[in-house]
Design a protein around this motif. Structure first.
Motif, mmCIF file in Angstrom:
data_model
loop_
_atom_site.group_PDB
_atom_site.id
_atom_site.type_symbol
_atom_site.label_atom_id
_atom_site.label_comp_id
_atom_site.label_asym_id
_atom_site.label_seq_id
_atom_site.Cartn_x
_atom_site.Cartn_y
_atom_site.Cartn_z
ATOM 1 N N PRO A 126 -34.304 46.807 57.325
ATOM 2 C CA PRO A 126 -34.711 46.312 56.249
ATOM 3 C C PRO A 126 -34.618 47.243 54.933
ATOM 4 O O PRO A 126 -34.523 48.386 55.159
ATOM 5 N N ILE A 145 -31.744 43.334 56.473
ATOM 6 C CA ILE A 145 -32.380 42.405 55.762
ATOM 7 C C ILE A 145 -33.009 42.772 54.723
ATOM 8 O O ILE A 145 -33.591 44.028 54.407
ATOM 9 N N PHE A 198 -35.107 42.766 50.897
ATOM 10 C CA PHE A 198 -36.258 42.466 49.998
ATOM 11 C C PHE A 198 -36.256 42.771 48.677
ATOM 12 O O PHE A 198 -35.683 44.000 48.469
ATOM 13 N N ASP A 201 -34.074 37.573 52.785
ATOM 14 C CA ASP A 201 -35.491 37.157 53.158
ATOM 15 C C ASP A 201 -35.758 36.221 52.010
ATOM 16 O O ASP A 201 -35.485 36.367 50.660
ATOM 17 N N THR A 202 -36.396 34.932 52.671
ATOM 18 C CA THR A 202 -36.341 33.721 51.753
ATOM 19 C C THR A 202 -37.791 33.430 51.455
ATOM 20 O O THR A 202 -38.653 33.020 52.315
ATOM 21 N N CYS A 203 -38.426 34.066 50.438
ATOM 22 C CA CYS A 203 -39.717 33.677 50.123
ATOM 23 C C CYS A 203 -40.032 33.959 48.702
ATOM 24 O O CYS A 203 -38.983 34.509 47.824
ATOM 25 N N ALA A 241 -33.371 33.878 55.950
ATOM 26 C CA ALA A 241 -34.688 34.197 56.959
ATOM 27 C C ALA A 241 -36.097 33.926 56.238
ATOM 28 O O ALA A 241 -36.512 34.467 55.278
ATOM 29 N N SER A 245 -39.711 33.196 55.058
ATOM 30 C CA SER A 245 -40.746 34.059 55.562
ATOM 31 C C SER A 245 -42.114 33.486 55.260
ATOM 32 O O SER A 245 -43.283 34.155 55.342
ATOM 33 N N TYR A 252 -38.847 32.920 60.434
ATOM 34 C CA TYR A 252 -40.415 33.455 60.615
ATOM 35 C C TYR A 252 -41.173 32.659 61.422
ATOM 36 O O TYR A 252 -42.312 32.056 60.560
ATOM 37 N N LYS A 282 -45.836 33.901 62.475
ATOM 38 C CA LYS A 282 -46.109 35.213 61.601
ATOM 39 C C LYS A 282 -47.619 34.957 61.390
ATOM 40 O O LYS A 282 -48.026 34.173 60.732
ATOM 41 N N TYR A 310 -40.269 41.446 64.897
ATOM 42 C CA TYR A 310 -40.409 42.431 63.621
ATOM 43 C C TYR A 310 -41.358 43.673 63.725
ATOM 44 O O TYR A 310 -42.517 43.280 63.942
#
Length: 326
Positions: free
Chosen positions: A36, A79, A81, A120-122, A165, A167, A194, A197, A273
């Protein structure tokens, strides 16, 4: 000794390091590791996360050298962020063309084209309220949030991300993202969901790193209750039916039973994770001289592989890669 009753001599296969290595059932390699990274806006900045010794927020110029080092260690995937300067209620920075993850992806692909970039898709890192979607009446609106998550995924794919990804734990997020990617021509971009989670206390240090602490309430209405096991199977099954290509279980260490359940039931790569709290506890103990960090980390990651994980997202990835090469 005479008249000794017959018994199995299992120790024969533990008699030397070479013998133990020969019969070892579970192995870790750099192919298993996903590293990450936290990307900052600005220049020439490398901020160590106070609660995560050895983990840094880095700007794009430093990212160029970082990705080369990671690649040189044999780590093939990371990954990303984002830690943006500006946030708003709808998390606009997550899906704009020149968003921080989009720009970081372009930099990585230019410097090391064969590095696998997982986005990371958030929205939580980009929203002023710190929640993973659009807020109405102090609650996350599931369906309205899905549209923004789909936009984010497409934007990340357009920038060159190899894997999406998501989340956020919104119901239906895999099917909506899959449809959006396909309609945009990204039919070959896989989704690393994810899927499982939990609303975990192990996430605290990550929120320092990503600056994503909720400004009110918590995420228990959309992340899972740590007491539930069958619910994990329902979540994973839904995501598989909706088109997930990988299934993430998060956190890992206190949920190894769930990792095994997911591996046994579903025919897809399982990703454990190894989250921030798990990292920080080990680092704190190591810095105090209470443990052997190398041996403990390798034992911990081996337990995740033994439980059924095919891949591990871990902040220890660089350390592990160095240890494996010794």
């Amino acid at each position: 000794m005479k008249n000794m009753p017959e018994f199995k001599r299992h120790r024969r296969l533990r008699s030397s390091a070479a013998m133990r290595s020969m019969v070892r059932e579970t192995h870790i390699s750099t192919d298993d590791l996903i590293y990450p990274l936290f990307i900052l806006e600005g220049e020439n900045t490398k901020n160590e996360v106070p609660s995560m010794p050895g983990v840094y927020q880095i700007t794009m110029d430093i990212l160029k050298e970082e990705v080369k080092e990671i690649h040189s260690l044999g780590i093939k995937s990371m990954i990303l962020f984002g830690v943006p300067n500006e946030k708003d209620e709808h998390g606009t920075g997550a899906y704009i063309k020149d968003g921080i993850i989009q720009e970081a992806t372009r930099v990585i692909k230019k410097e090391v084209p064969d590095m696998l970039v997982i986005a990371d898709t958030c929205l939580c890192e980009y929203t002023s309220h710190g929640h993973c979607g659009v807020i109405h009446n102090q609650d996350v609106d599931n369906d309205e949030s899905l549209a923004l998550l789909a936009k984010t995924a497409v934007s990340q794919a357009e920038a060159g991300a190899d894997i999406i990804a998501p989340s956020n734990m919104m119901d239906g997020f895999v099917t909506v993202i899959r449809k959006a990617l396909d309609e945009a021509g990204f039919t070959n971009i896989p989704i690393m969901s994810y899927a499982v989670k939990y609303a975990s206390s192990f996430y605290g240090p990550f929120r320092d790193a990503a600056d994503s602490t909720p400004q009110f309430g918590d995420r228990k209405s959309y992340q899972m209750d740590p007491a539930n096991r069958l619910e994990a199977m329902r979540e994973a099954e839904s995501d598989m039916q909706e088109g997930a290509d990988f299934l993430i279980v998060k956190p890992a260490l206190s949920y190894l039973d769930i990792v095994r359940d997911v591996k046994n039931k579903f025919n897809a790569p399982v990703v454990a994770y190894n989250v921030s709290g798990e990292y920080s506890m080990v680092k704190a103990a190591a810095l105090n001289g209470w443990i052997n960090e190398k041996e403990l980390v390798l034992e911990k990651l081996t337990s995740m592989k033994r439980a059924g994980a095919d891949l591990i997202i871990t902040y220890f990835a660089k350390d592990v890669a160095k240890w494996l090469s010794e």
